[in-house]
Design a protein around this motif. Structure first.
Motif, PDB file in Angstrom:
ATOM      1  N   TYR A 113      -2.409  -6.333   4.858  1.00 44.65           N
ATOM      2  CA  TYR A 113      -1.253  -5.492   4.276  1.00 44.65           C
ATOM      3  C   TYR A 113      -0.213  -6.351   5.448  1.00 44.65           C
ATOM      4  O   TYR A 113      -0.739  -4.839   6.657  1.00 44.65           O
ATOM      5  CB  TYR A 113      -1.441  -4.224   3.574  1.00 44.65           C
ATOM      6  CG  TYR A 113      -0.111  -3.935   2.954  1.00 44.65           C
ATOM      7  CD1 TYR A 113       0.591  -2.540   4.182  1.00 44.65           C
ATOM      8  CD2 TYR A 113       0.344  -4.198   2.214  1.00 44.65           C
ATOM      9  CE1 TYR A 113       1.606  -1.710   3.383  1.00 44.65           C
ATOM     10  CE2 TYR A 113       1.337  -3.692   1.287  1.00 44.65           C
ATOM     11  CZ  TYR A 113       2.301  -2.021   2.522  1.00 44.65           C
ATOM     12  OH  TYR A 113       3.310  -1.979   1.376  1.00 44.65           O
ATOM     13  N   TYR A 138      10.356  -2.198   6.145  1.00 47.65           N
ATOM     14  CA  TYR A 138      10.980  -1.033   5.962  1.00 47.65           C
ATOM     15  C   TYR A 138      12.381  -0.906   6.586  1.00 47.65           C
ATOM     16  O   TYR A 138      12.037  -1.626   7.539  1.00 47.65           O
ATOM     17  CB  TYR A 138      10.374   0.307   6.094  1.00 47.65           C
ATOM     18  CG  TYR A 138       9.070   0.881   5.078  1.00 47.65           C
ATOM     19  CD1 TYR A 138       7.427   0.180   5.835  1.00 47.65           C
ATOM     20  CD2 TYR A 138       9.275   1.609   4.072  1.00 47.65           C
ATOM     21  CE1 TYR A 138       6.909   0.715   4.890  1.00 47.65           C
ATOM     22  CE2 TYR A 138       8.184   1.722   3.682  1.00 47.65           C
ATOM     23  CZ  TYR A 138       6.629   1.163   4.402  1.00 47.65           C
ATOM     24  OH  TYR A 138       5.299   1.974   3.136  1.00 47.65           O
ATOM     25  N   LEU A 147      10.624   0.394   1.499  1.00 48.82           N
ATOM     26  CA  LEU A 147      10.386  -0.630   1.185  1.00 48.82           C
ATOM     27  C   LEU A 147      10.595  -1.432   1.241  1.00 48.82           C
ATOM     28  O   LEU A 147      11.506  -1.886   0.481  1.00 48.82           O
ATOM     29  CB  LEU A 147       9.089  -0.738   0.425  1.00 48.82           C
ATOM     30  CG  LEU A 147       8.169  -1.540   0.487  1.00 48.82           C
ATOM     31  CD1 LEU A 147       7.492  -1.767   2.029  1.00 48.82           C
ATOM     32  CD2 LEU A 147       7.406  -1.361  -0.997  1.00 48.82           C
ATOM     33  N   TYR A 179       6.962  -6.463   0.310  1.00 43.80           N
ATOM     34  CA  TYR A 179       5.116  -6.545   1.204  1.00 43.80           C
ATOM     35  C   TYR A 179       4.253  -7.291   1.468  1.00 43.80           C
ATOM     36  O   TYR A 179       4.483  -8.418  -0.287  1.00 43.80           O
ATOM     37  CB  TYR A 179       4.801  -5.082   0.915  1.00 43.80           C
ATOM     38  CG  TYR A 179       4.474  -4.507  -0.810  1.00 43.80           C
ATOM     39  CD1 TYR A 179       5.056  -4.432  -1.726  1.00 43.80           C
ATOM     40  CD2 TYR A 179       3.429  -5.124  -0.941  1.00 43.80           C
ATOM     41  CE1 TYR A 179       5.339  -4.620  -2.703  1.00 43.80           C
ATOM     42  CE2 TYR A 179       2.830  -4.924  -2.861  1.00 43.80           C
ATOM     43  CZ  TYR A 179       4.146  -4.696  -3.679  1.00 43.80           C
ATOM     44  OH  TYR A 179       3.593  -4.246  -5.210  1.00 43.80           O
ATOM     45  N   VAL A 205       0.040  -8.954   0.424  1.00 44.47           N
ATOM     46  CA  VAL A 205      -1.049  -8.041   0.608  1.00 44.47           C
ATOM     47  C   VAL A 205      -2.599  -8.895   1.333  1.00 44.47           C
ATOM     48  O   VAL A 205      -3.668  -8.676   1.330  1.00 44.47           O
ATOM     49  CB  VAL A 205      -1.438  -7.228  -1.077  1.00 44.47           C
ATOM     50  CG1 VAL A 205      -0.810  -6.234  -1.334  1.00 44.47           C
ATOM     51  CG2 VAL A 205      -1.804  -8.500  -1.880  1.00 44.47           C
ATOM     52  N   GLU A 260      11.548  -1.885  -2.726  1.00 46.22           N
ATOM     53  CA  GLU A 260      12.470  -1.076  -3.172  1.00 46.22           C
ATOM     54  C   GLU A 260      13.882  -1.330  -2.949  1.00 46.22           C
ATOM     55  O   GLU A 260      14.799  -1.429  -4.369  1.00 46.22           O
ATOM     56  CB  GLU A 260      12.342   0.311  -2.893  1.00 46.22           C
ATOM     57  CG  GLU A 260      13.735   1.225  -3.612  1.00 46.22           C
ATOM     58  CD  GLU A 260      13.144   3.147  -2.758  1.00 46.22           C
ATOM     59  OE1 GLU A 260      12.522   2.567  -1.697  1.00 46.22           O
ATOM     60  OE2 GLU A 260      15.009   3.606  -3.098  1.00 46.22           O
ATOM     61  N   PHE A 314      11.852  -1.528  10.325  1.00 47.09           N
ATOM     62  CA  PHE A 314       9.855  -1.396  10.669  1.00 47.09           C
ATOM     63  C   PHE A 314       9.268  -2.949  10.072  1.00 47.09           C
ATOM     64  O   PHE A 314       9.596  -2.215   8.728  1.00 47.09           O
ATOM     65  CB  PHE A 314      10.026   0.140  10.575  1.00 47.09           C
ATOM     66  CG  PHE A 314      10.556   0.603  11.580  1.00 47.09           C
ATOM     67  CD1 PHE A 314      10.802   1.682  11.150  1.00 47.09           C
ATOM     68  CD2 PHE A 314      10.144   1.299  12.867  1.00 47.09           C
ATOM     69  CE1 PHE A 314      12.402   2.880  12.067  1.00 47.09           C
ATOM     70  CE2 PHE A 314      10.795   2.261  13.866  1.00 47.09           C
ATOM     71  CZ  PHE A 314      12.347   3.233  13.238  1.00 47.09           C
ATOM     72  N   SER A 324      -6.742  -2.686   3.710  1.00 50.89           N
ATOM     73  CA  SER A 324      -6.268  -2.328   2.520  1.00 50.89           C
ATOM     74  C   SER A 324      -7.983  -2.711   1.793  1.00 50.89           C
ATOM     75  O   SER A 324      -8.480  -2.981   2.299  1.00 50.89           O
ATOM     76  CB  SER A 324      -5.962  -3.941   1.474  1.00 50.89           C
ATOM     77  OG  SER A 324      -6.588  -4.424   2.019  1.00 50.89           O
ATOM     78  N   THR A 365      -4.320   1.914   0.398  1.00 41.89           N
ATOM     79  CA  THR A 365      -3.905   1.981   1.362  1.00 41.89           C
ATOM     80  C   THR A 365      -4.885   2.503   2.189  1.00 41.89           C
ATOM     81  O   THR A 365      -5.280   3.881   2.071  1.00 41.89           O
ATOM     82  CB  THR A 365      -2.570   2.121   1.428  1.00 41.89           C
ATOM     83  OG1 THR A 365      -1.681   1.814   2.351  1.00 41.89           O
ATOM     84  CG2 THR A 365      -2.582   3.560   0.728  1.00 41.89           C
ATOM     85  N   GLN A 368      -1.058   3.326   7.750  1.00 40.42           N
ATOM     86  CA  GLN A 368      -0.076   2.204   8.415  1.00 40.42           C
ATOM     87  C   GLN A 368       0.444   2.594   9.782  1.00 40.42           C
ATOM     88  O   GLN A 368       0.788   3.338   9.888  1.00 40.42           O
ATOM     89  CB  GLN A 368       1.134   2.246   6.772  1.00 40.42           C
ATOM     90  CG  GLN A 368       0.526   1.236   5.898  1.00 40.42           C
ATOM     91  CD  GLN A 368       1.903   1.181   4.731  1.00 40.42           C
ATOM     92  OE1 GLN A 368       3.179   1.097   5.641  1.00 40.42           O
ATOM     93  NE2 GLN A 368       1.590   1.585   3.777  1.00 40.42           N
TER      94      GLN A 368
END
Lengths: 115, 113
Positions: free
Chosen positions: A31, A35, A45, A48, A50, A59, A90, A96, A101, A104
């Motif tokens: 993952y 950000y 966010l 992302y 996976v 977002e 960042f 994962s 989650t 991180q």
């Protein structure tokens, strides 16, 4: 282990320019995420992933593109920079476990200014 | 967008005192609630996290208390030290993806000597 590395550390762009923020991790994490951090707004966010070949929007994805061709790298592309994209960016990665989650690990950040 | 509400925005505590930061989240199907600590010019780093099969987790001077029915969790820093001065973020799993985290807006903690 270098952990999560980001380049460049600082960048100044003019409105309309494009650029790529680099992110790499050497922990074999599936993952990875991007950000942005703005004063009083916390961490929001952007995108992302996976795993290699799999990305999804967070977002605040507008104005940014990502791809994940390898497990190690997750670059963030600004297509046409705008002053509203002035921020600290960042990158983070984690193991994962199923769909759960875990810790991180964040990189040191890239401070971007768009004039 | 799912929100994580964090309070207070800033906090000043005397050395040796207790710092308390609160967080409230909306519905999530996933069970992982971390607190991150960030020093100026650095990336956030995991401080402590809880999976709410327990209501409390303690690591040294740091404790998370979790209230699942109220959808709230809090960070307690006992015997606060000037070195604890930093920004603290709570987070909760995104309701759409268990991998992604939604962060609170942060609490700036200053511990005075």
């Amino acid at each position: 282990n270098a952990g999560v590395t980001q380049t460049p550390k600082f960048q100044v762009l003019k409105t309309g320019q494009s650029m790529t923020l680099q992110c790499a991790q050497d922990m074999n994490h599936e993952y990875m995420s991007w950000y942005r951090q703005d004063p009083g707004m916390g961490l929001r966010l952007i995108h992302y992933s996976v795993g290699a070949g799999i990305t999804d929007q967070g977002e605040v994805p507008n104005g940014y593109n990502v791809s994940r061709s390898t497990t190690e790298d997750f670059p963030l592309r600004l297509l046409s920079a705008a002053p509203s994209q002035t921020s600290v960016y960042f990158c983070a990665s984690s193991y994962s476990i199923g769909r759960r989650t875990d810790t991180q690990y964040f990189g040191p950040g890239t401070r971007l200014t768009v004039l | 967008q799912q929100q994580v509400k964090q309070s207070p925005q800033s906090l000043i505590v005397q050395k040796g005192g207790i710092s308390i930061i609160n967080c409230a989240y909306e519905n999530t199907a996933f069970d992982y609630f971390p607190w991150y600590q960030q020093f100026p010019g650095k990336g956030p780093a995991l401080l402590i996290a809880i999976r709410p099969d327990v209501s409390e987790k303690k690591e040294g001077r740091f404790t998370i208390s979790f209230n699942k029915s109220a959808k709230q969790f809090s960070l307690h820093i006992m015997d606060s030290q000037p070195g604890d001065s930093a920004t603290y973020f709570c987070a909760a799993p995104n309701s759409n993806s268990g991998y992604a985290l939604n962060f609170g807006k942060g609490t700036s903690l200053l511990v005075t000597p």
